[in-house]
Design an enzyme around this catalytic site. Sequence first.
Site, PDB file in Angstrom:
ATOM      1  N   GLU A  45       0.511  -1.374  -0.032  1.00  0.00           N
ATOM      2  CA  GLU A  45      -0.066   0.366  -0.490  1.00  0.00           C
ATOM      3  C   GLU A  45       0.692   1.063  -0.040  1.00  0.00           C
ATOM      4  OE1 GLU A  45      -3.476  -0.179  -0.465  1.00  0.00           O
ATOM      5  OE2 GLU A  45      -3.205  -2.261  -0.875  1.00  0.00           O
TER       6      GLU A  45
ATOM      7  N   SER B  97     -48.648 -27.219  38.607  1.00  0.00           N
ATOM      8  CA  SER B  97     -48.640 -27.446  39.749  1.00  0.00           C
ATOM      9  C   SER B  97     -47.064 -27.097  40.015  1.00  0.00           C
ATOM     10  CB  SER B  97     -48.247 -29.536  39.827  1.00  0.00           C
ATOM     11  OG  SER B  97     -49.545 -30.180  39.358  1.00  0.00           O
TER      12      SER B  97
END
Length: 772
Positions: A185, A464
Amino acid sequence: MPRRRKPSRPRSRIGRALAAGAWFAIGLLLVAVGVGVLHVQQMDREIRERFEGKRWALPARVFARPLELYVGRSLTPELLRLELEALNYHEGDARPGQFRIRGNEASLHTRPFVFSDGPEPARSVQIRFSHGVITDLRDPRGSVDLMRVEPMLIGSIYPTHGEDRVLVNLKEVPPGLVGALLATEDRRFLAHRGVDPMGILRAAWANLRAGRTVQGGSTLTQQLVKNFYLTHEQSLRRKINEAVMAVLLEYRYSKEEILEAYLNEVFLGQSGDRAIHGFGLAAEFYFQRRLHELELDQLALLVGLARGASYYDPRRFPERALARRNGVLERMLREGLATPDEIETAIAQPLGVTPRVPRGEGQFPAFLDLVRRQLRAEYHDEDLRSEGLRIFTTLDPGIQLTLEKQLTEGIAELLQARGIRDPLQAAAVVTDPLAGEVLALIGDSNPRFPGFNRAVEARRPVGSLIKPFVYLAALSDPERYTLATLLDDSPLTLQLPHGEPWSPQNFNREFHGQVTVWEALVQSYNVATVRLSQQIGVAQVIRLLQTLGLERTPAALPSLALGALDLSPLEVATLYQALANGGYATRSRAIRDVLDAENRELSHYSLELRGAVPDGAVRLVNQALHDVTTQGTGRQISQRMPGRVVAGKTGTSSDFRDSWFAGFDDRFLMVVWLGLDDNRPIGLTGGAGAVPIWVRSMAAFPGGSLNFGHHPEIQVRQVDRISGLRADTDACPDRIELPFWRDSVPRIRADCDLGAVGLEHGAGNWLERWRR
């Protein structure tokens, strides 16, 4: 005679205009220069403010609990492998992040990590297992008492603009990455001062020869400026600003600072609304590894993406990405950054990108939702999205992953076996009841679906499941109630507050007459339970529930005793924790610590006790709940988990709309719910639906058995199942062994027992009958 002065010639209008124009031009030039200077000063101020201040809005990182290793810990090689693979460890023997398991032996090379209490260095250890327990743990220096494997990153809370990154220090970055980046780059990065005229000319010539754009002339500094400060507008003005700001940046800061900022800022990928910035996160996003663990070919791919992450996306365009990667490797060879053999080996490698895109927001959406809910009590959303907080949670990845597997497979089997075609939904919670920590959470039958969190938000009738607390309220008064106390399970009609009669029914529509408290709870008799709640008072049951963590006041209706109360699975887990831990009410928490970006502790969340009930009464209830799993409504549990001592209770709402089971062993408490979102019946009781999923999950956890050993205030005696009276001999054909708290053992013997005693003692038998 004096000489007369010759009169001056008047200026022409053109001359005056030219002079005025010149001065105007000079003025404009001075103004332009002044404005330019001011503009440059403004840019310089902007650069310094941003570069020296808070450069990025960092998401909060959410971690699971660390895996602690020590001799005696319950852990199997299979669960160790499951958790290490979730941490993206790989098979190997040399580097951090590698492991190898052979039979009952394992070698492990951990990564370094900074915990809330300090840094943990990388370690290499050898582990031995036997019967699901660690029996030996040692490193090259000898035995290891305790060590931690770094926690799994389970999610992030992103900034509103969607950028995500993992910051890296330049010293941590592999040299090969830096070399490849500069060679590809910006070859003259170390020489230029922000703008490289030679690079611009070289790129222009290359592009002219190729007839298209093949090179860019921007330096890394210019790229950083463009991404960091400017918009992506394509104009001459922006390019001029970019060049000026690049020069200013180079003037103010060192090459090392600029390079480190670039490494953390560069855009390298996209996942939905989440933008992947920086090489630190890109390593995890593409390879699920840390940056320093990547091989040469993987580093080259990341460098290649800096030119255009979308164009070279390796998941969408693998051939294009492979060519780009190999181009970077060839450039590295030309620059002498690697040997020909290394480059040849790297080029021969496939891309190696993980096929599945990692979920940035988290792969455990229900648990992360719970974390966010608990964080909002102390933190603003903006703090969570921008301050780089590190949040350490209670999630156990091994338990979570095991639960997900068992729940999805269990539902599939249930649908097939029962021929159910409806979109059955599910939720599950696993906690450590001693610590009050949520270890696993599922809010959908598809555990990875980030939608409605049923484990936290869905309040459904519990059926329950509420009964153990009715009996706990009664058994807390041992002078009135024991497990051997008789209850009436004959027909009952009560007047409700609005005047209508209510007649509760048992599940099988049959009545059982006089039954013991133990039998009524184990067999889940409705009528006997309602009568008991009327004797002690429904208000007393509500007070008990609130002591154990219920945060609202339900209506004191008789039907409350049968589960006319809507609770979420997490709320059920909070209540049952008090049964599993001996009577202590604790808040179910999902967070341990919150640290700031500098690893300073902001919050620590420890065990929070909110109340207590007598442990002796809890012990009696737990004995009955264990018997539920051996001879009651959950008896299939003992058949599928032989040898394990566990306790729990089934729950079924009216018309079979909800299927529940809540149960625990010595380490884990687990709640399972099944149902439909539209509240239609599913045709499954708690025993038929929730229990099979609970069993297969708990059987896969590294749990143990409950210990009903010595208690200083508990006596265990044999009683006659029918009468509830003492039965010390074998003469009574139907005896059960029950615990009694605080000298509450029945003093009267059953008739069958007295008959046997009479044969042996004659007159003594007559005297005992007379006393009765």
